[in-house]
Design an enzyme around this catalytic site. Structure first.
Site, short mmCIF file in Angstrom:
data_model
loop_
_atom_site.label_atom_id
_atom_site.label_comp_id
_atom_site.label_asym_id
_atom_site.label_seq_id
_atom_site.Cartn_x
_atom_site.Cartn_y
_atom_site.Cartn_z
N ASP A 1 -1.69 2.45 2.79
CA ASP A 1 -0.32 2.21 2.85
C ASP A 1 0.01 1.44 1.41
OD1 ASP A 1 2.12 2.05 3.66
OD2 ASP A 1 2.29 0.05 4.72
N ASN B 1 6.41 9.51 10.06
CA ASN B 1 6.59 9.91 8.64
C ASN B 1 7.63 11.15 8.65
OD1 ASN B 1 3.41 8.92 7.50
ND2 ASN B 1 5.29 7.65 7.64
C1 IPE Z 1 1.68 3.87 8.18
O1 IPE Z 1 2.32 3.68 7.13
C2 IPE Z 1 1.34 5.49 8.13
C3 IPE Z 1 0.51 6.00 6.75
C4 IPE Z 1 -0.28 5.13 6.10
C5 IPE Z 1 0.11 7.34 6.78
P1 IPE Z 1 3.83 3.61 7.11
O2 IPE Z 1 4.31 3.00 5.63
O3 IPE Z 1 4.61 4.82 7.66
O4 IPE Z 1 4.10 2.35 8.50
P2 IPE Z 1 5.43 1.45 8.48
O5 IPE Z 1 6.54 2.27 8.30
O6 IPE Z 1 5.34 0.41 7.55
O7 IPE Z 1 4.96 0.73 9.95
C1 IPE Z 2 1.62 5.40 2.54
O1 IPE Z 2 2.52 4.79 1.67
C2 IPE Z 2 1.33 6.90 2.70
C3 IPE Z 2 2.28 7.15 3.80
C4 IPE Z 2 2.91 6.64 4.72
C5 IPE Z 2 2.39 8.96 3.92
P1 IPE Z 2 4.05 4.56 1.94
O2 IPE Z 2 4.68 5.95 1.31
O3 IPE Z 2 4.14 4.16 3.10
O4 IPE Z 2 4.28 3.35 0.62
P2 IPE Z 2 5.19 2.14 0.99
O5 IPE Z 2 4.71 1.43 2.20
O6 IPE Z 2 6.55 2.54 1.02
O7 IPE Z 2 4.84 1.47 -0.28
MG MG Z 3 4.43 2.24 4.06
#
Ligand code: IPE
Ligand code: IPE
Ligand code: MG
Length: 235
Positions: free
Chosen positions: A14, A62
């Site tokens: 993340d 997502n």
């Molecule tokens: C979890 O991250 C999913 C992945 C890393 C693929 P998210 O960014 O989607 O999760 P939340 O929304 O912070 O819980």
């Molecule tokens: C993780 O990074 C990747 C996925 C969830 C696909 P994020 O896109 O959630 O990045 P943040 O949490 O918004 O910084």
């Molecule tokens: Mg995230």
């Protein structure tokens, strides 16, 4: 490292979006950087003796992001498979994509099947990439298939593996790492993490690196796992 000799590490990767936003770049640039980090951490994990590495790449939730971001994430995944499969083959890393496949573009499903076929004989490390993954969905679907047949927990696990397209049963997660500062599971491996050691770091995924992995492994090495028993019985 684990009792079963199958040391299983799972990572919620993340922080890509914030990494990019802090640099005044679009979120997609963070995903590109994140994909580069995947390659480095996969290789570092194999060197560290991890036997199963499960990476959360795209959650079922997502799909709710703006469609250009969803498209760029799925495209990146396809590029990753195209460029990394040969490297995994050379390093004897078996690729397995877990999660639903019925909502993915057909070209991505073909790329997944191709990578899985080419690396099916690799034994050094199992790389599981979770795509369109929802633990709650998997558990519900396995329960639906098991309904009224009086299955044992072990048979239920094989049903779960079947639902997830998991090539082999991966065993429980020993260490769950989440980068990016949040301290939650976001519907990832709820069943498998029943006794996982949890490690949360503020480091954003594109900055994680081999050093980040080693810091997590070092922290894990200091944990005392009791599995509900007292220490003498767990020895
Ligand atoms: C979890 O991250 C999913 C992945 C890393 C693929 P998210 O960014 O989607 O999760 P939340 O929304 O912070 O819980
Ligand atoms: C993780 O990074 C990747 C996925 C969830 C696909 P994020 O896109 O959630 O990045 P943040 O949490 O918004 O910084
Ligand atoms: Mg995230």
């Amino acid at each position: 490292m684990s009792a079963a000799g199958n040391f299983h590490v799972a990572i919620i990767m993340d922080g890509n979006g914030r990494w990019a936003q802090r640099r005044g770049m679009p979120r997609s640039a963070g995903h590109v950087q994140g994909a580069k980090m995947v390659r480095r951490v996969v290789e570092a994990s194999a060197r560290a003796g991890i036997r199963t590495l499960t990476l959360y790449a795209f959650s079922a939730d997502n799909w709710g992001r703006p469609s250009p971001e969803v498209d760029s994430l799925l495209r990146l995944l396809q590029c990753y498979l195209a460029s990394e499969t040969r490297r995994c083959l050379r390093n004897s890393v078996r690729i397995n994509v877990i999660g639903r496949r019925d909502r993915l573009p057909a070209s991505l499903v073909r790329a997944i099947e191709h990578s899985e076929r080419l690396t099916a004989h690799c034994t050094r490390m199992r790389l599981r990439i979770a795509v369109d993954y929802s633990s709650k969905h998997s558990i519900l679907e396995a329960a639906r298939r098991a309904s009224a047949s009086g299955l044992s927990a072990q048979s239920f696990e094989s049903l779960l593996a079947e639902v997830d397209h998991s090539a082999v049963e991966s065993g429980p997660v020993d260490l769950l790492i989440r980068t990016g500062g949040e301290q939650r599971l976001s519907d990832f491996l709820l069943w498998d993490c029943a006794y996982a050691e949890l490690y949360f770091t503020d480091v954003l995924w594109p900055d994680f690196g081999e050093a980040g992995l080693h810091a997590a492994l070092e922290d894990f090495a200091g944990r005392q796992r009791r599995f509900g028993k007292v220490l003498a019985e767990t020895a």
